[in-house]
Design a protein around this motif. Structure first.
Motif, PDB file in Angstrom:
ATOM      1  N   LEU A 110      24.394  12.986  54.716  1.00 54.20           N
ATOM      2  CA  LEU A 110      25.031  12.054  55.665  1.00 54.20           C
ATOM      3  C   LEU A 110      26.344  12.631  56.161  1.00 54.20           C
ATOM      4  N   GLY A 111      27.122  13.204  55.209  1.00 54.68           N
ATOM      5  CA  GLY A 111      28.400  13.798  55.594  1.00 54.68           C
ATOM      6  C   GLY A 111      28.194  14.929  56.576  1.00 54.68           C
ATOM      7  N   GLY A 112      27.203  15.779  56.295  1.00 53.18           N
ATOM      8  CA  GLY A 112      26.921  16.891  57.195  1.00 53.18           C
ATOM      9  C   GLY A 112      26.507  16.394  58.569  1.00 53.18           C
ATOM     10  N   LEU A 113      25.709  15.338  58.573  1.00 57.05           N
ATOM     11  CA  LEU A 113      25.268  14.766  59.842  1.00 57.05           C
ATOM     12  C   LEU A 113      26.470  14.280  60.647  1.00 57.05           C
ATOM     13  N   ALA A 114      27.409  13.640  59.934  1.00 57.72           N
ATOM     14  CA  ALA A 114      28.598  13.135  60.623  1.00 57.72           C
ATOM     15  C   ALA A 114      29.385  14.288  61.226  1.00 57.72           C
ATOM     16  N   LEU A 115      29.510  15.375  60.462  1.00 54.25           N
ATOM     17  CA  LEU A 115      30.250  16.528  60.967  1.00 54.25           C
ATOM     18  C   LEU A 115      29.544  17.103  62.201  1.00 54.25           C
ATOM     19  N   GLY A 116      28.228  17.262  62.082  1.00 57.34           N
ATOM     20  CA  GLY A 116      27.470  17.812  63.211  1.00 57.34           C
ATOM     21  C   GLY A 116      27.634  16.967  64.456  1.00 57.34           C
ATOM     22  N   LEU A 117      27.487  15.647  64.297  1.00 53.77           N
ATOM     23  CA  LEU A 117      27.611  14.764  65.457  1.00 53.77           C
ATOM     24  C   LEU A 117      29.006  14.843  66.046  1.00 53.77           C
ATOM     25  N   GLY A 118      30.021  14.851  65.159  1.00 54.86           N
ATOM     26  CA  GLY A 118      31.399  14.923  65.644  1.00 54.86           C
ATOM     27  C   GLY A 118      31.614  16.185  66.464  1.00 54.86           C
ATOM     28  N   LEU A 119      31.070  17.313  65.955  1.00 59.09           N
ATOM     29  CA  LEU A 119      31.221  18.575  66.688  1.00 59.09           C
ATOM     30  C   LEU A 119      30.574  18.475  68.064  1.00 59.09           C
ATOM     31  N   ILE A 120      29.392  17.860  68.095  1.00 62.61           N
ATOM     32  CA  ILE A 120      28.697  17.763  69.388  1.00 62.61           C
ATOM     33  C   ILE A 120      29.528  16.954  70.378  1.00 62.61           C
ATOM     34  N   LEU A 141      28.659  23.706  70.419  1.00 60.59           N
ATOM     35  CA  LEU A 141      27.531  22.781  70.576  1.00 60.59           C
ATOM     36  C   LEU A 141      26.365  23.233  69.712  1.00 60.59           C
ATOM     37  N   TYR A 142      26.127  24.531  69.725  1.00 60.31           N
ATOM     38  CA  TYR A 142      25.010  25.050  68.939  1.00 60.31           C
ATOM     39  C   TYR A 142      25.231  24.773  67.456  1.00 60.31           C
ATOM     40  N   ALA A 143      26.465  25.043  67.015  1.00 60.63           N
ATOM     41  CA  ALA A 143      26.765  24.812  65.601  1.00 60.63           C
ATOM     42  C   ALA A 143      26.525  23.350  65.239  1.00 60.63           C
ATOM     43  N   GLY A 144      27.046  22.451  66.085  1.00 61.99           N
ATOM     44  CA  GLY A 144      26.868  21.026  65.811  1.00 61.99           C
ATOM     45  C   GLY A 144      25.404  20.642  65.807  1.00 61.99           C
ATOM     46  N   LEU A 145      24.681  21.136  66.773  1.00 55.36           N
ATOM     47  CA  LEU A 145      23.265  20.780  66.910  1.00 55.36           C
ATOM     48  C   LEU A 145      22.466  21.235  65.703  1.00 55.36           C
ATOM     49  N   SER A 156      15.595  25.403  68.632  1.00 56.62           N
ATOM     50  CA  SER A 156      16.802  26.211  68.465  1.00 56.62           C
ATOM     51  C   SER A 156      16.602  27.598  69.059  1.00 56.62           C
ATOM     52  N   LEU A 157      15.401  28.153  68.870  1.00 48.89           N
ATOM     53  CA  LEU A 157      15.124  29.480  69.426  1.00 48.89           C
ATOM     54  C   LEU A 157      15.276  29.466  70.934  1.00 48.89           C
ATOM     55  N   ALA A 158      14.656  28.458  71.557  1.00 49.12           N
ATOM     56  CA  ALA A 158      14.756  28.342  73.010  1.00 49.12           C
ATOM     57  C   ALA A 158      16.224  28.235  73.409  1.00 49.12           C
TER      58      ALA A 158
END
Lengths: 481, 503
Positions: A114-124, A133-137, A171-173
């Motif tokens: 959940l924490g990782g998801l929050a970080l990813g979303l925040g980055l996006i 954006l890629y890192a967050g995604l 992700s590859l695309a």
């Protein structure tokens, strides 16, 4: 005190830190750790309020890499929404773990994910270059897959691994697209690309690649097939977060990229709008045919995401007035749907736990026995159907107004048909709850808190319809970063 | 300018709904008390606003929802007419419903949505622009669905589904039409009649198209032929719900929407100039005759009353279509009159069903002897529907006739006479059975399902509201010349708002 970039960093990392803390503590402490997370939405709100002077932006140099970020009204609002929904789902998860038998180790893993998801979303939300954006995604996608795998059942594993496969293909695309753009324009920050990039063949191919990757991750028709099975087997709080936020993040990126790279590409925008229309219709029809409640809600996500795609044709090449209407309608629809969908997943989860049946017919007699869960479902459904007074209704009004003003008639028809289809599958569910002559089901009782969380979210989706003035004023005009 | 009163009036039913949902199912007494207090509070608040309005006060609330889109509540004479009707009849219907549903299951759900339904009706009447009107209009659809489906029987569920099919589609049609008007003219407040008229000649075909689109949307709830199919089916709902659907809320909301559309959005003068009023008259006449003919062929009491509603509500639309002050007065007055008479008839039909198990008309023989007071009330309502003086129905038909002459459409008189004959043809046989045919009360046969006899002919909760509304419909007719009778109120409204702008 005004918000500074440090506050931003703090808000990005706090959920992950708390997630890790909950992971190392025994499961019975997770509720206590959650208490620490309670102020996070308030901090996000404070950030949004602090933006009235203008957006914050900056860059971060990491050796040869320079990362750009930018926090504008939209990003702050989405962040606020993210924190609200994360907190609600986390609180719900605590109750969920008590009401069901969950594997203790799997349950402990939920928190760092959940924490990782929050970080990813925040980055996006705050990213202003393609790398960030890629890192967050990727972070968001991997955490989402991880959470889907947590139940450990065969169905969950097969659905989750399929989701992983799709996410990797996406992700590859995406990476290929980035490489092309970097080669052509030798920069990755959105503002620079917006200024430099010409709508030539390279940009078009790169954007096509990026788009296909994102469509896959956002489960937009016809790349949606992974969504329903994943939701069928996942834990309720995970489904709620996924349907409410994760797929929306991909849409957010998609819209940003098109606004940056090809803002005037009418044909492409209409293609995306057409895909959205098909999603509305197909998702609606599949939800109508769905036998189980969870599948119905999952298919309804496919349909509702289609409405968002109408933003592309309404924003491309239209006048400023129309674009503003469409812009506001789209984000209001997104926020309303996020709140309502999370509420609906939770309400359905509660109904399933109480009745022990996933079939619609299992709902007989629930209007008397489980009135709050059913009322929550109904309120969330009001937003999904776009009936007043709800965020869905106001959003639909704005989108309709934009479509009529722009003379883009097909979308009017899509909005109307989508509403009718939604009403059909929603009332299929509600109708079952009114049946009186069936035998009284055996029900187990759930903690009241689980119902109240879902109810609050559903009410918020309703209230947002009439109280849209404030968030929409923060949202401002359509902007190209 | 006061914002508090309209909000308080709306809150009085909204909060009631919320509290009722929170009360446990068993708390019947608390619920009853709350319902009655809320109904009376609302009536008092509405009367207070009426007093203020006559004294020239302005009551309005508004806040922006998005750019160029506002939530507006604004009290005006037309809206208050509807608000007054709904809060008065809600009081009676609540009393009746408490008695009717005594000891039946799911009363919490019923009364919760019942309050929500009345809150929506009030919202419709106080709405100050199309956006706000649509909000409450759709809320009305949502809150009546559980009431129609209340019994949970297969017929009830089918009827509720049919109801939704009609009303939700109509809501969408309305939404598209309203958004289109918004695109043309911005956030139109009710009463800004000049905006559409000043758009120019080139827009006239579009405006005519939108007018009919919106009539299509409102026409479903107003049960205009051929959009009336849901109404007779919805008869499976409990009697207080039927009363609500037919007299207080739903069909009236549709008729009120048409009133707003013609008088406050397009303006009666501009509507006449566009030539849409003749179409309304034609639709109304067809509906009046068709409804009456279908009523004639029904063998059960409630469906006969339902088709009679189809026919009677069209009188309102007929009045709107007759260009001129008298037509408008007739339309407004009939909005009130039909409510009073129809609610009486449905209360009585419910009493017969509850007390004696009577659903079919041929079972009514001799009921007048067993239940004289209910039958008396029924007789008053039925005679009113036929249009016999001194009941209010006569006042309507008289004013409508005068309106037809004023609008120079004398052929409408023929429709009125024909419809009166049909009314008589389907109501008089019922009265004949009630009073003059020997039945179980005279020792011939038995009642289908008689309840244990009580001190009164039936429970006082059921009897008194019926008597009260019957008395009101009698008084409103006899005292039509006194101030505050529906007719005089309608005349006042027309003098205040519409005559000034006609010229």
């Amino acid at each position: 005190m005004n918000p500074t970039p440090l506050h931003l960093l703090w808000l990005l990392c706090a959920p992950l830190a708390l997630g890790l803390l909950a992971w190392v503590r025994p499961p019975r402490h997770s509720g206590l750790v959650l208490l620490l997370a309670l102020p996070l939405p308030l901090v996000a709100l404070w950030l949004a309020l602090g933006l009235e002077a203008g957006p914050m932006a900056g860059r971060l140099g990491l050796g040869p890499l320079v990362l750009h970020w930018r926090l504008d009204g939209l990003a702050a609002l989405l962040w606020l929404l993210t924190h609200l929904l994360l907190l609600a789902s986390a609180l719900y998860a605590v109750g969920y773990a008590r009401a069901t038998v969950l594997d203790a180790r799997a349950y402990a893993w939920l928190w760092p994910l959940l924490g990782g998801l929050a970080l990813g979303l925040g980055l996006i939300w705050i990213a202003a270059d393609l790398l960030l954006l890629y890192a967050g995604l990727e972070l968001m996608g991997l955490c989402a897959v991880g959470m889907m795998l947590l139940p450990g059942s065969i169905e969950a594993l097969s659905a989750g691994l399929r989701y992983l496969l799709y996410a990797l293909v996406g992700s590859l695309a995406w990476l290929l697209g980035i490489a092309l753009l970097l080669g052509a324009w030798s920069r990755l920050d959105l503002a620079g690309l917006a200024a430099l990039a010409q709508p030539d063949a390279v940009t078009q191919i790169a954007l096509a690649l990026l788009t296909s990757g994102l469509l896959l991750k956002a489960a937009i028709f016809p790349l949606h097939s992974w969504l329903a099975p994943v939701h069928g087997s996942a834990w309720t709080p995970v489904s709620a977060l996924h349907g409410a936020l994760v797929v929306k993040a991909s849409f957010f990126i998609l819209l940003t990229l098109w606004r940056v790279l090809l803002p005037e590409a009418i044909a492409g925008a209409w293609t995306l709008g057409a895909l959205g229309s098909l999603a509305v219709l197909w998702g609606g029809v599949q939800a109508w045919r769905a036998a189980g409640l969870k599948q119905l809600v999952a298919w309804s996500t496919v349909g509702q995401l289609g409405y968002l795609m109408l933003a592309f044709p309404l924003l491309a090449g239209t006048s400023a007035n129309i674009a503003t209407l469409a812009w506001q309608g789209t984000w209001l629809q997104l926020a309303g749907h996020a709140l309502a969908k999370a509420a609906m997943f939770m309400a359905v989860g509660n109904l399933l736990l109480s009745t022990g049946k996933n079939q619609l017919e299992g709902l007989t007699g629930t209007s008397r026995r489980l009135p709050l869960s059913l009322l929550t479902f109904g309120l969330a459904a009001v937003t999904l159907m776009g009936l007043p007074p709800s965020a869905g209704f106001t959003a639909k009004w704005l989108l309709l107004q934009a479509a009529l003003a722009a003379g883009q008639w097909p979308w009017v028809l899509v909005l109307v048909l989508g509403t009718l289809l939604t009403a059909i599958y929603i009332f299929r569910v509600l109708r079952c709850s009114f049946v009186e002559d069936a035998p009284e089901p055996m029900l187990c009782t759930l903690p009241l808190g689980m119902d109240l969380i879902a109810f609050t979210l559903a009410l918020a989706a309703i209230a947002l319809g009439l109280a849209a003035g404030w968030p929409l004023s923060l949202l401002g005009q359509t902007v190209v970063p | 300018m006061s914002a508090l009163l309209p909000l308080a009036t709306l809150a009085s039913s909204l909060l009631t709904a919320g509290v009722i949902f929170m009360l446990p199912e068993q708390a019947a007494r608390a619920r009853t008390a709350l319902n009655l207090v809320a109904a009376m509070t609302k009536l008092v608040l509405v009367m207070w606003m009426a007093r203020g309005l006559i004294a020239g006060q302005v009551y309005a609330v508004e806040f922006p929802v998005a750019e160029g889109l506002a939530f507006v509540l604004r009290v005006d004479a037309l809206g208050l007419t509807f608000a007054g009707l709904s809060s008065l009849l809600w009081l009676f219907t609540t009393i009746y419903a408490i008695g009717y549903l005594e000891n039946s299951p799911n009363r919490r759900r019923f009364f919760g949505f019942f309050s929500l339904c009345v809150a929506s009706t009030l919202g419709i009447s106080l709405a100050g622009n199309l956006f706000t009107l649509l909000i409450f209009y759709e809320l009305l659809t949502l809150s009546t669905y559980p009431l129609v489906a209340h019994r949970g029987t297969p017929q009830a569920l089918v009827a509720a589904t049919v109801y939704l099919r009609y009303t939700l589609s109509a809501g969408l049609v309305l939404m598209v039409g309203m958004v289109a008007l918004q695109v043309l003219a911005g956030d139109l407040r009710f009463g800004q009649r000049e905006i559409l008229a000043h758009l120019g000649e080139a827009y006239h075909p579009l405006l005519i198209g939108l007018f009919w689109l919106l009539i299509l949307g409102f026409g479903v709830k107003a049960a205009l032929v051929p959009l009336h199919g849901w109404l007779p089916r919805a008869m499976v709902a409990p009697a207080p719900v039927s009363a609500l659907l037919h007299a207080v809320a739903v069909v009236k909301a549709g008729a009120f929407g048409i009133l707003r559309l013609v008088y406050d959005v397009y303006g009666i003068g501009f509507s006449a100039a566009l030539g849409v009023l003749d179409g309304l008259v034609a639709i109304a006449c067809v509906t009046i005759v068709y409804g009456s003919i279908r009523a004639l062929t029904q063998e059960e009491l409630k469906p006969r009353l339902a088709f009679s509603t189809v026919s009677q509500v069209a009188y309102i639309v007929l009045g709107i279509g007759l260009f001129g002050p008298l037509g408008t007065i007739a339309a407004l007055a009939h909005l009130l009159h039909q409510g009073l008479m129809k609610v009486t008839l449905f209360f009585c039909a419910g009493n017969y069903a509850e007390e004696l198990g009577i659903h079919r008309i041929d079972e009514l023989d001799g009921v007048g002897r067993r239940m004289p007071l209910s039958s008396l009330a029924f007789t008053v309502g039925a005679l009113g529907m036929i249009g016999l003086p001194p009941v209010v129905g006569f006042v309507t038909k008289w004013t409508l006739g005068m309106g037809a002459m004023q609008a120079e459409q004398p052929w409408v008189l023929a429709v009125l006479v024909f419809s009166t004959l049909l009314n008589a043809a389907y109501f008089l046989p019922i009265l004949n059975r009630l009073w003059f045919r020997p039945g179980p009360a005279h020792g011939v046969g038995t009642w289908p399902c008689e309840r244990a006899p009580s001190r009164l002919e039936t429970s006082a909760w059921l009897l008194l509201p019926a008597l009260a509304t019957a008395l009101l419909s009698l008084l409103a007719g006899m005292l039509a010349g006194l101030p505050f009778s529906p007719l005089q109120w309608a005349t006042w409204v027309v003098n205040q708002t519409y005559l000034a702008l006609l010229i």
